[in-house]
Design a protein around this motif. Structure first.
Motif, PDB file in Angstrom:
ATOM      1  N   PRO A   1       0.832  -1.221   0.000  1.00 17.95           N
ATOM      2  CA  PRO A   1       0.000   0.000   0.000  1.00 17.95           C
ATOM      3  C   PRO A   1       0.854   1.253   0.000  1.00 17.95           C
ATOM      4  O   PRO A   1       1.989   1.257   0.483  1.00 17.95           O
ATOM      5  CB  PRO A   1      -0.795  -0.132   1.309  1.00 17.95           C
ATOM      6  N   SER A   2       0.300   2.323  -0.558  1.00 20.29           N
ATOM      7  CA  SER A   2       1.035   3.593  -0.564  1.00 20.29           C
ATOM      8  C   SER A   2       0.983   4.216   0.830  1.00 20.29           C
ATOM      9  O   SER A   2       0.151   3.868   1.657  1.00 20.29           O
ATOM     10  CB  SER A   2       0.437   4.554  -1.587  1.00 20.29           C
ATOM     11  N   ARG A   3       1.856   5.165   1.083  1.00 21.04           N
ATOM     12  CA  ARG A   3       1.935   5.796   2.405  1.00 21.04           C
ATOM     13  C   ARG A   3       0.730   6.685   2.687  1.00 21.04           C
ATOM     14  O   ARG A   3       0.433   6.971   3.833  1.00 21.04           O
ATOM     15  CB  ARG A   3       3.224   6.624   2.512  1.00 21.04           C
ATOM     16  N   VAL A   4       0.033   7.107   1.614  1.00 22.61           N
ATOM     17  CA  VAL A   4      -1.157   7.947   1.824  1.00 22.61           C
ATOM     18  C   VAL A   4      -2.428   7.107   1.828  1.00 22.61           C
ATOM     19  O   VAL A   4      -3.524   7.634   1.927  1.00 22.61           O
ATOM     20  CB  VAL A   4      -1.256   9.048   0.740  1.00 22.61           C
TER      21      VAL A   4
ATOM     22  N   PRO B   1      -1.556   7.081  -8.506  1.00 22.12           N
ATOM     23  CA  PRO B   1      -1.746   7.768  -9.792  1.00 22.12           C
ATOM     24  C   PRO B   1      -0.409   8.231 -10.370  1.00 22.12           C
ATOM     25  O   PRO B   1       0.429   8.786  -9.642  1.00 22.12           O
ATOM     26  CB  PRO B   1      -2.643   8.957  -9.427  1.00 22.12           C
ATOM     27  N   SER B   2      -0.197   7.997 -11.650  1.00 25.49           N
ATOM     28  CA  SER B   2       1.066   8.386 -12.299  1.00 25.49           C
ATOM     29  C   SER B   2       0.996   9.860 -12.677  1.00 25.49           C
ATOM     30  O   SER B   2       1.056  10.242 -13.857  1.00 25.49           O
ATOM     31  CB  SER B   2       1.309   7.509 -13.525  1.00 25.49           C
ATOM     32  N   VAL B   3       0.863  10.683 -11.661  1.00 25.00           N
ATOM     33  CA  VAL B   3       0.698  12.128 -11.815  1.00 25.00           C
ATOM     34  C   VAL B   3       1.770  12.817 -10.977  1.00 25.00           C
ATOM     35  O   VAL B   3       2.008  12.438  -9.836  1.00 25.00           O
ATOM     36  CB  VAL B   3      -0.700  12.585 -11.350  1.00 25.00           C
ATOM     37  N   VAL B   4       2.420  13.826 -11.547  1.00 22.87           N
ATOM     38  CA  VAL B   4       3.497  14.552 -10.872  1.00 22.87           C
ATOM     39  C   VAL B   4       3.256  16.043 -11.037  1.00 22.87           C
ATOM     40  O   VAL B   4       2.789  16.493 -12.097  1.00 22.87           O
ATOM     41  CB  VAL B   4       4.872  14.171 -11.459  1.00 22.87           C
ATOM     42  N   GLY B   5       3.560  16.816  -9.992  1.00 24.81           N
ATOM     43  CA  GLY B   5       3.395  18.260 -10.094  1.00 24.81           C
ATOM     44  C   GLY B   5       4.282  19.015  -9.124  1.00 24.81           C
ATOM     45  O   GLY B   5       4.982  18.421  -8.299  1.00 24.81           O
ATOM     46  N   PHE B   6       4.249  20.346  -9.258  1.00 27.13           N
ATOM     47  CA  PHE B   6       4.932  21.238  -8.326  1.00 27.13           C
ATOM     48  C   PHE B   6       3.929  22.270  -7.849  1.00 27.13           C
ATOM     49  O   PHE B   6       3.184  22.841  -8.660  1.00 27.13           O
ATOM     50  CB  PHE B   6       6.118  21.944  -8.999  1.00 27.13           C
TER      51      PHE B   6
ATOM     52  N   PRO C   1      -1.768  13.344  -4.070  1.00 26.94           N
ATOM     53  CA  PRO C   1      -1.649  14.794  -3.826  1.00 26.94           C
ATOM     54  C   PRO C   1      -1.521  15.594  -5.124  1.00 26.94           C
ATOM     55  O   PRO C   1      -2.056  16.701  -5.228  1.00 26.94           O
ATOM     56  CB  PRO C   1      -0.373  14.908  -2.982  1.00 26.94           C
ATOM     57  N   ALA C   2      -0.837  15.053  -6.122  1.00 21.93           N
ATOM     58  CA  ALA C   2      -0.713  15.746  -7.411  1.00 21.93           C
ATOM     59  C   ALA C   2      -2.053  15.772  -8.131  1.00 21.93           C
ATOM     60  O   ALA C   2      -2.409  16.766  -8.781  1.00 21.93           O
ATOM     61  CB  ALA C   2       0.340  15.049  -8.272  1.00 21.93           C
ATOM     62  N   GLN C   3      -2.804  14.693  -8.006  1.00 26.62           N
ATOM     63  CA  GLN C   3      -4.142  14.636  -8.602  1.00 26.62           C
ATOM     64  C   GLN C   3      -5.036  15.715  -8.000  1.00 26.62           C
ATOM     65  O   GLN C   3      -5.799  16.384  -8.697  1.00 26.62           O
ATOM     66  CB  GLN C   3      -4.749  13.255  -8.352  1.00 26.62           C
TER      67      GLN C   3
ATOM     68  N   HIS D   1      -4.912  23.797  -9.994  1.00 24.60           N
ATOM     69  CA  HIS D   1      -3.773  24.303 -10.779  1.00 24.60           C
ATOM     70  C   HIS D   1      -3.353  23.254 -11.813  1.00 24.60           C
ATOM     71  O   HIS D   1      -2.271  22.656 -11.699  1.00 24.60           O
ATOM     72  CB  HIS D   1      -2.589  24.630  -9.856  1.00 24.60           C
ATOM     73  N   PRO D   2      -4.156  23.033 -12.839  1.00 25.38           N
ATOM     74  CA  PRO D   2      -3.810  22.003 -13.837  1.00 25.38           C
ATOM     75  C   PRO D   2      -2.527  22.293 -14.599  1.00 25.38           C
ATOM     76  O   PRO D   2      -1.899  21.379 -15.126  1.00 25.38           O
ATOM     77  CB  PRO D   2      -5.025  22.002 -14.768  1.00 25.38           C
ATOM     78  N   ASP D   3      -2.127  23.582 -14.640  1.00 35.74           N
ATOM     79  CA  ASP D   3      -0.884  23.915 -15.343  1.00 35.74           C
ATOM     80  C   ASP D   3       0.353  23.568 -14.527  1.00 35.74           C
ATOM     81  O   ASP D   3       1.483  23.699 -15.016  1.00 35.74           O
ATOM     82  CB  ASP D   3      -0.860  25.406 -15.694  1.00 35.74           C
ATOM     83  N   CYS D   4       0.145  23.109 -13.281  1.00 38.72           N
ATOM     84  CA  CYS D   4       1.272  22.731 -12.410  1.00 38.72           C
ATOM     85  C   CYS D   4       1.479  21.226 -12.367  1.00 38.72           C
ATOM     86  O   CYS D   4       2.316  20.732 -11.595  1.00 38.72           O
ATOM     87  CB  CYS D   4       1.038  23.251 -10.984  1.00 38.72           C
ATOM     88  N   VAL D   5       0.721  20.480 -13.166  1.00 40.36           N
ATOM     89  CA  VAL D   5       0.698  19.021 -13.069  1.00 40.36           C
ATOM     90  C   VAL D   5       0.805  18.397 -14.458  1.00 40.36           C
ATOM     91  O   VAL D   5       0.309  18.952 -15.442  1.00 40.36           O
ATOM     92  CB  VAL D   5      -0.617  18.570 -12.389  1.00 40.36           C
TER      93      VAL D   5
END
Length: 604
Positions: A29-32, A38-43, A55-57, A63-67
């Motif tokens: 299991p994931s830590r969250v 989800p294969s999603v990455v952002g800042f 969290p990126a989702q 802020h879709p432009d950050c992901v």
């Protein structure tokens, strides 16, 4: 205790990590929370803090432009105008080119290599595994689509190295799924794996006999997946917006994200219901101060969704027909059909499979987890070398070299068993050449322009002479995980050298080293935070364990017996071990007790 070893399914939409414990494969299991990442990455927009997975989702909503997401479609690909054009219809974020021709994405004002995005996802899965085991995890097996070419496989390995992982082997996703199914159920016969994920589609026929998994044929479409089915809905929704505002909605990143989320949700709901209501507000150009926004409310039925996706369904069938032809089998000769990938939950796909193969597909394998479980089984097998499973795979796409006249001479045909070595003699294109450049292509066409160029073999310092007197022996060596090595020999001089694939995109050495250090620093900081959270969670778990012990003790007093007393003693022993580990700050022992207590509390 043996060092932990994991299997990873690095997916387009979701990624999964698994391991083998006590002879059984398990998803970590994931830590969250949850079993899929989800294969999603952002800042984050202000702090530029990295976020991965759920969290990126969540960040994408505001802020879709950050992901970025679905970047697996671009890993290991060469940056070209054609790729950029194709990407515009799939993802809203821009693609950029790196100095070596690699693909990069832009998010939160930052330009990031696609390989680094994959490394961030792999790094998160590594942290999940380390939290689960309470110790460092490095060794792994990673799965890739069967139709991934050499550049895509090398880029996957490069991403793993940045994430601090040692890849024992890359294996094809359908083979991993068949491994999970066969070993857990003792299956023997012909199995077909129908793997329709978020961004790629693979079909593989395997013959399973006494632990030997021999691939008979494989094929696929590297540009077909769940994302494409979502886009069919998005395009249909756009067509219902009034013409004056349609273009502004199409250009707006926030609006596009809303449409994409609504489309994916509608697709999921149509797997359970015959129709679904789609209601959206605030669509339009968000960047204008005097913006004019619109809304949308419509109903999508399952039957109309099937009609929308008919061209995609036909592409699935084309692959199935080609693979069955290559295998020399009729569809009815397949003993079982295994569904892999989240898209295979859609009734349209299940009915398509049933109609084509004349039998309902197996539903015993979790389509989201089968690939990771198979990777974990293979990782465990490589570590123990027990001989329980032997994988015999094939080349998914033909490999050849470009020759005069724009043609391709095939050296390794599709569906040839791997590993394989092929040699061919070539001559320079003209007299007096001191350098030869031999282009390498992947694909089934006889024409260079209709295949994918993987790179160029470059042989320098040839002895100048007549064309016919200069013989160059080029050797292709394809490993059992689909990695291509190329060697050339000038037969006139007897000199040989390893040659490089100059067109294969990769990260510059300095940048790769910097990313390794960045990832290590991030992982160290994250591990410290995880350790504090894990300690708090473990204390609460011990409290739940104490309650369980009291309940079991009370039950044993009311219904005395050896079994009841053994259950109490087992929990008490675990609790004692847990408290001792906590006092000694033994993270590995704490994690071991936590896994056992969690299973007891879950009634397993």
């Amino acid at each position: 205790m043996r060092d932990p070893i994991i299997g990873i399914d690095l997916g387009t939409t979701n990624s999964v990590v698994a391991t083998v414990e006590e002879g059984r494969p398990r998803v970590i299991p994931s830590r969250v929370g949850g079993r899929l990442t989800p294969s999603v990455v952002g800042f984050t927009p202000n702090t530029t803090e990295r976020v991965v997975g759920a969290p990126a989702q969540a960040l994408a909503k505001e802020h879709p432009d950050c992901v970025v997401w679905a970047t697996k479609r671009f890993i290991g690909r060469r940056f070209t105008p054609e790729l950029v054009q194709a990407a515009r219809s799939v993802v809203p974020y821009p693609l950029l080119g790196g100095t070596t021709g690699d693909v990069r994405v832009k998010m939160a004002g930052r330009t990031v290599p696609v390989t680094q995005v994959a490394a961030m996802i792999l790094g998160e899965l590594k942290l999940d595994a380390e939290a689960y085991f309470g110790r460092e995890v490095r060794r792994c097996v990673i799965t890739v689509p069967a139709n991934f070419d050499d550049g895509q496989r090398q880029a996957t390995r490069e991403a793993a190295a940045i994430a601090g992982l040692d890849v024992l082997r890359l294996i094809n996703e359908p083979t991993a799924a068949a491994l999970a199914y066969g070993l857990s159920r003792g299956f023997q016969g012909h199995a077909l794996v129908f793997d329709l994920g978020g961004g790629t589609f693979d079909v593989t026929v395997l013959e399973v006999t006494d632990g030997v998994y021999e691939v008979k044929a494989t094929g696929g479409d590297s540009a077909l997946g769940g994302e494409d089915f979502d886009l069919k809905i998005v395009d249909w929704l756009l067509s219902q917006i009034d013409e004056p505002l349609r273009e502004s909605v199409h250009r707006d990143v926030v609006s596009q994200h809303k449409l994409k989320v609504a489309a994916e949700q509608a697709k999921r709901e149509l797997s359970e219901y015959e129709e679904t209501l789609i209601s959206l507000a605030g669509l339009g150009d968000q960047s204008q101060s005097a913006r004019k926004l619109t809304g949308l409310e419509t109903v999508l039925t399952r039957s109309f969704f099937d009609q929308l996706c008919e061209p995609l369904s036909e592409r699935c069938l084309e692959v199935c027909r080609a693979v069955m032809k290559d295998a020399g089998m009729a569809p009815s000769a397949v003993d079982t059909v295994l569904l892999v990938g989240g898209m295979t939950r859609v009734p349209l796909i299940r009915q398509l499979v049933t109609d084509f193969f004349g039998k309902a597909p197996s539903t015993e394998v979790n389509p989201d987890e089968a690939v990771a479980l198979g990777a974990a089984i293979q990782a465990d097998e490589l570590a123990r070398q027990s001989g329980a499973a032997l994988l015999l795979d094939v080349v998914s796409n033909s490999l050849g070299v470009g020759v005069l006249g724009g043609k391709v001479r095939r050296l390794i045909p599709r569906n040839r068993s791997v590993p394989v070595v092929a040699r061919e003699i070539f001559h320079p294109g003209r007299h007096g050449q001191t350098e030869a450049r031999i282009p390498v292509y992947q694909g089934e066409s006889d024409l260079q322009d209709e295949n994918r160029k993987l790179g160029e073999v470059v042989l320098r310092n040839l002895q100048a002479g007549s064309r016919g007197d200069t013989s160059l022996e080029v050797t292709f060596e394809l490993s059992n995980e689909g990695l291509l090595a190329v060697r050339a020999v000038d037969l006139q001089s007897g000199l040989s050298e390893e040659v490089r694939m100059e067109a294969r995109p990769h990260l510059p050495v300095r940048e790769a080293d910097r990313l390794v250090k960045e990832q290590a620093a991030y992982a160290q900081k994250q591990a410290q935070q995880d350790a504090r959270k894990s300690e708090d969670k473990f204390r609460k778990l011990l409290e739940r364990g104490e309650k369980l012990a009291r309940l079991l003790q009370h039950s044993a007093e009311e219904n005395p017996g050896e079994e009841a007393q053994a259950a109490v003693a087992n929990v008490r022993s675990l609790l004692e071990s847990g408290h001792s580990a906590l006092q000694a700050q033994d993270a590995e022992q704490c994690a071991h007790v936590a896994r056992q207590l969690t299973q007891l509390l879950a009634g397993r």
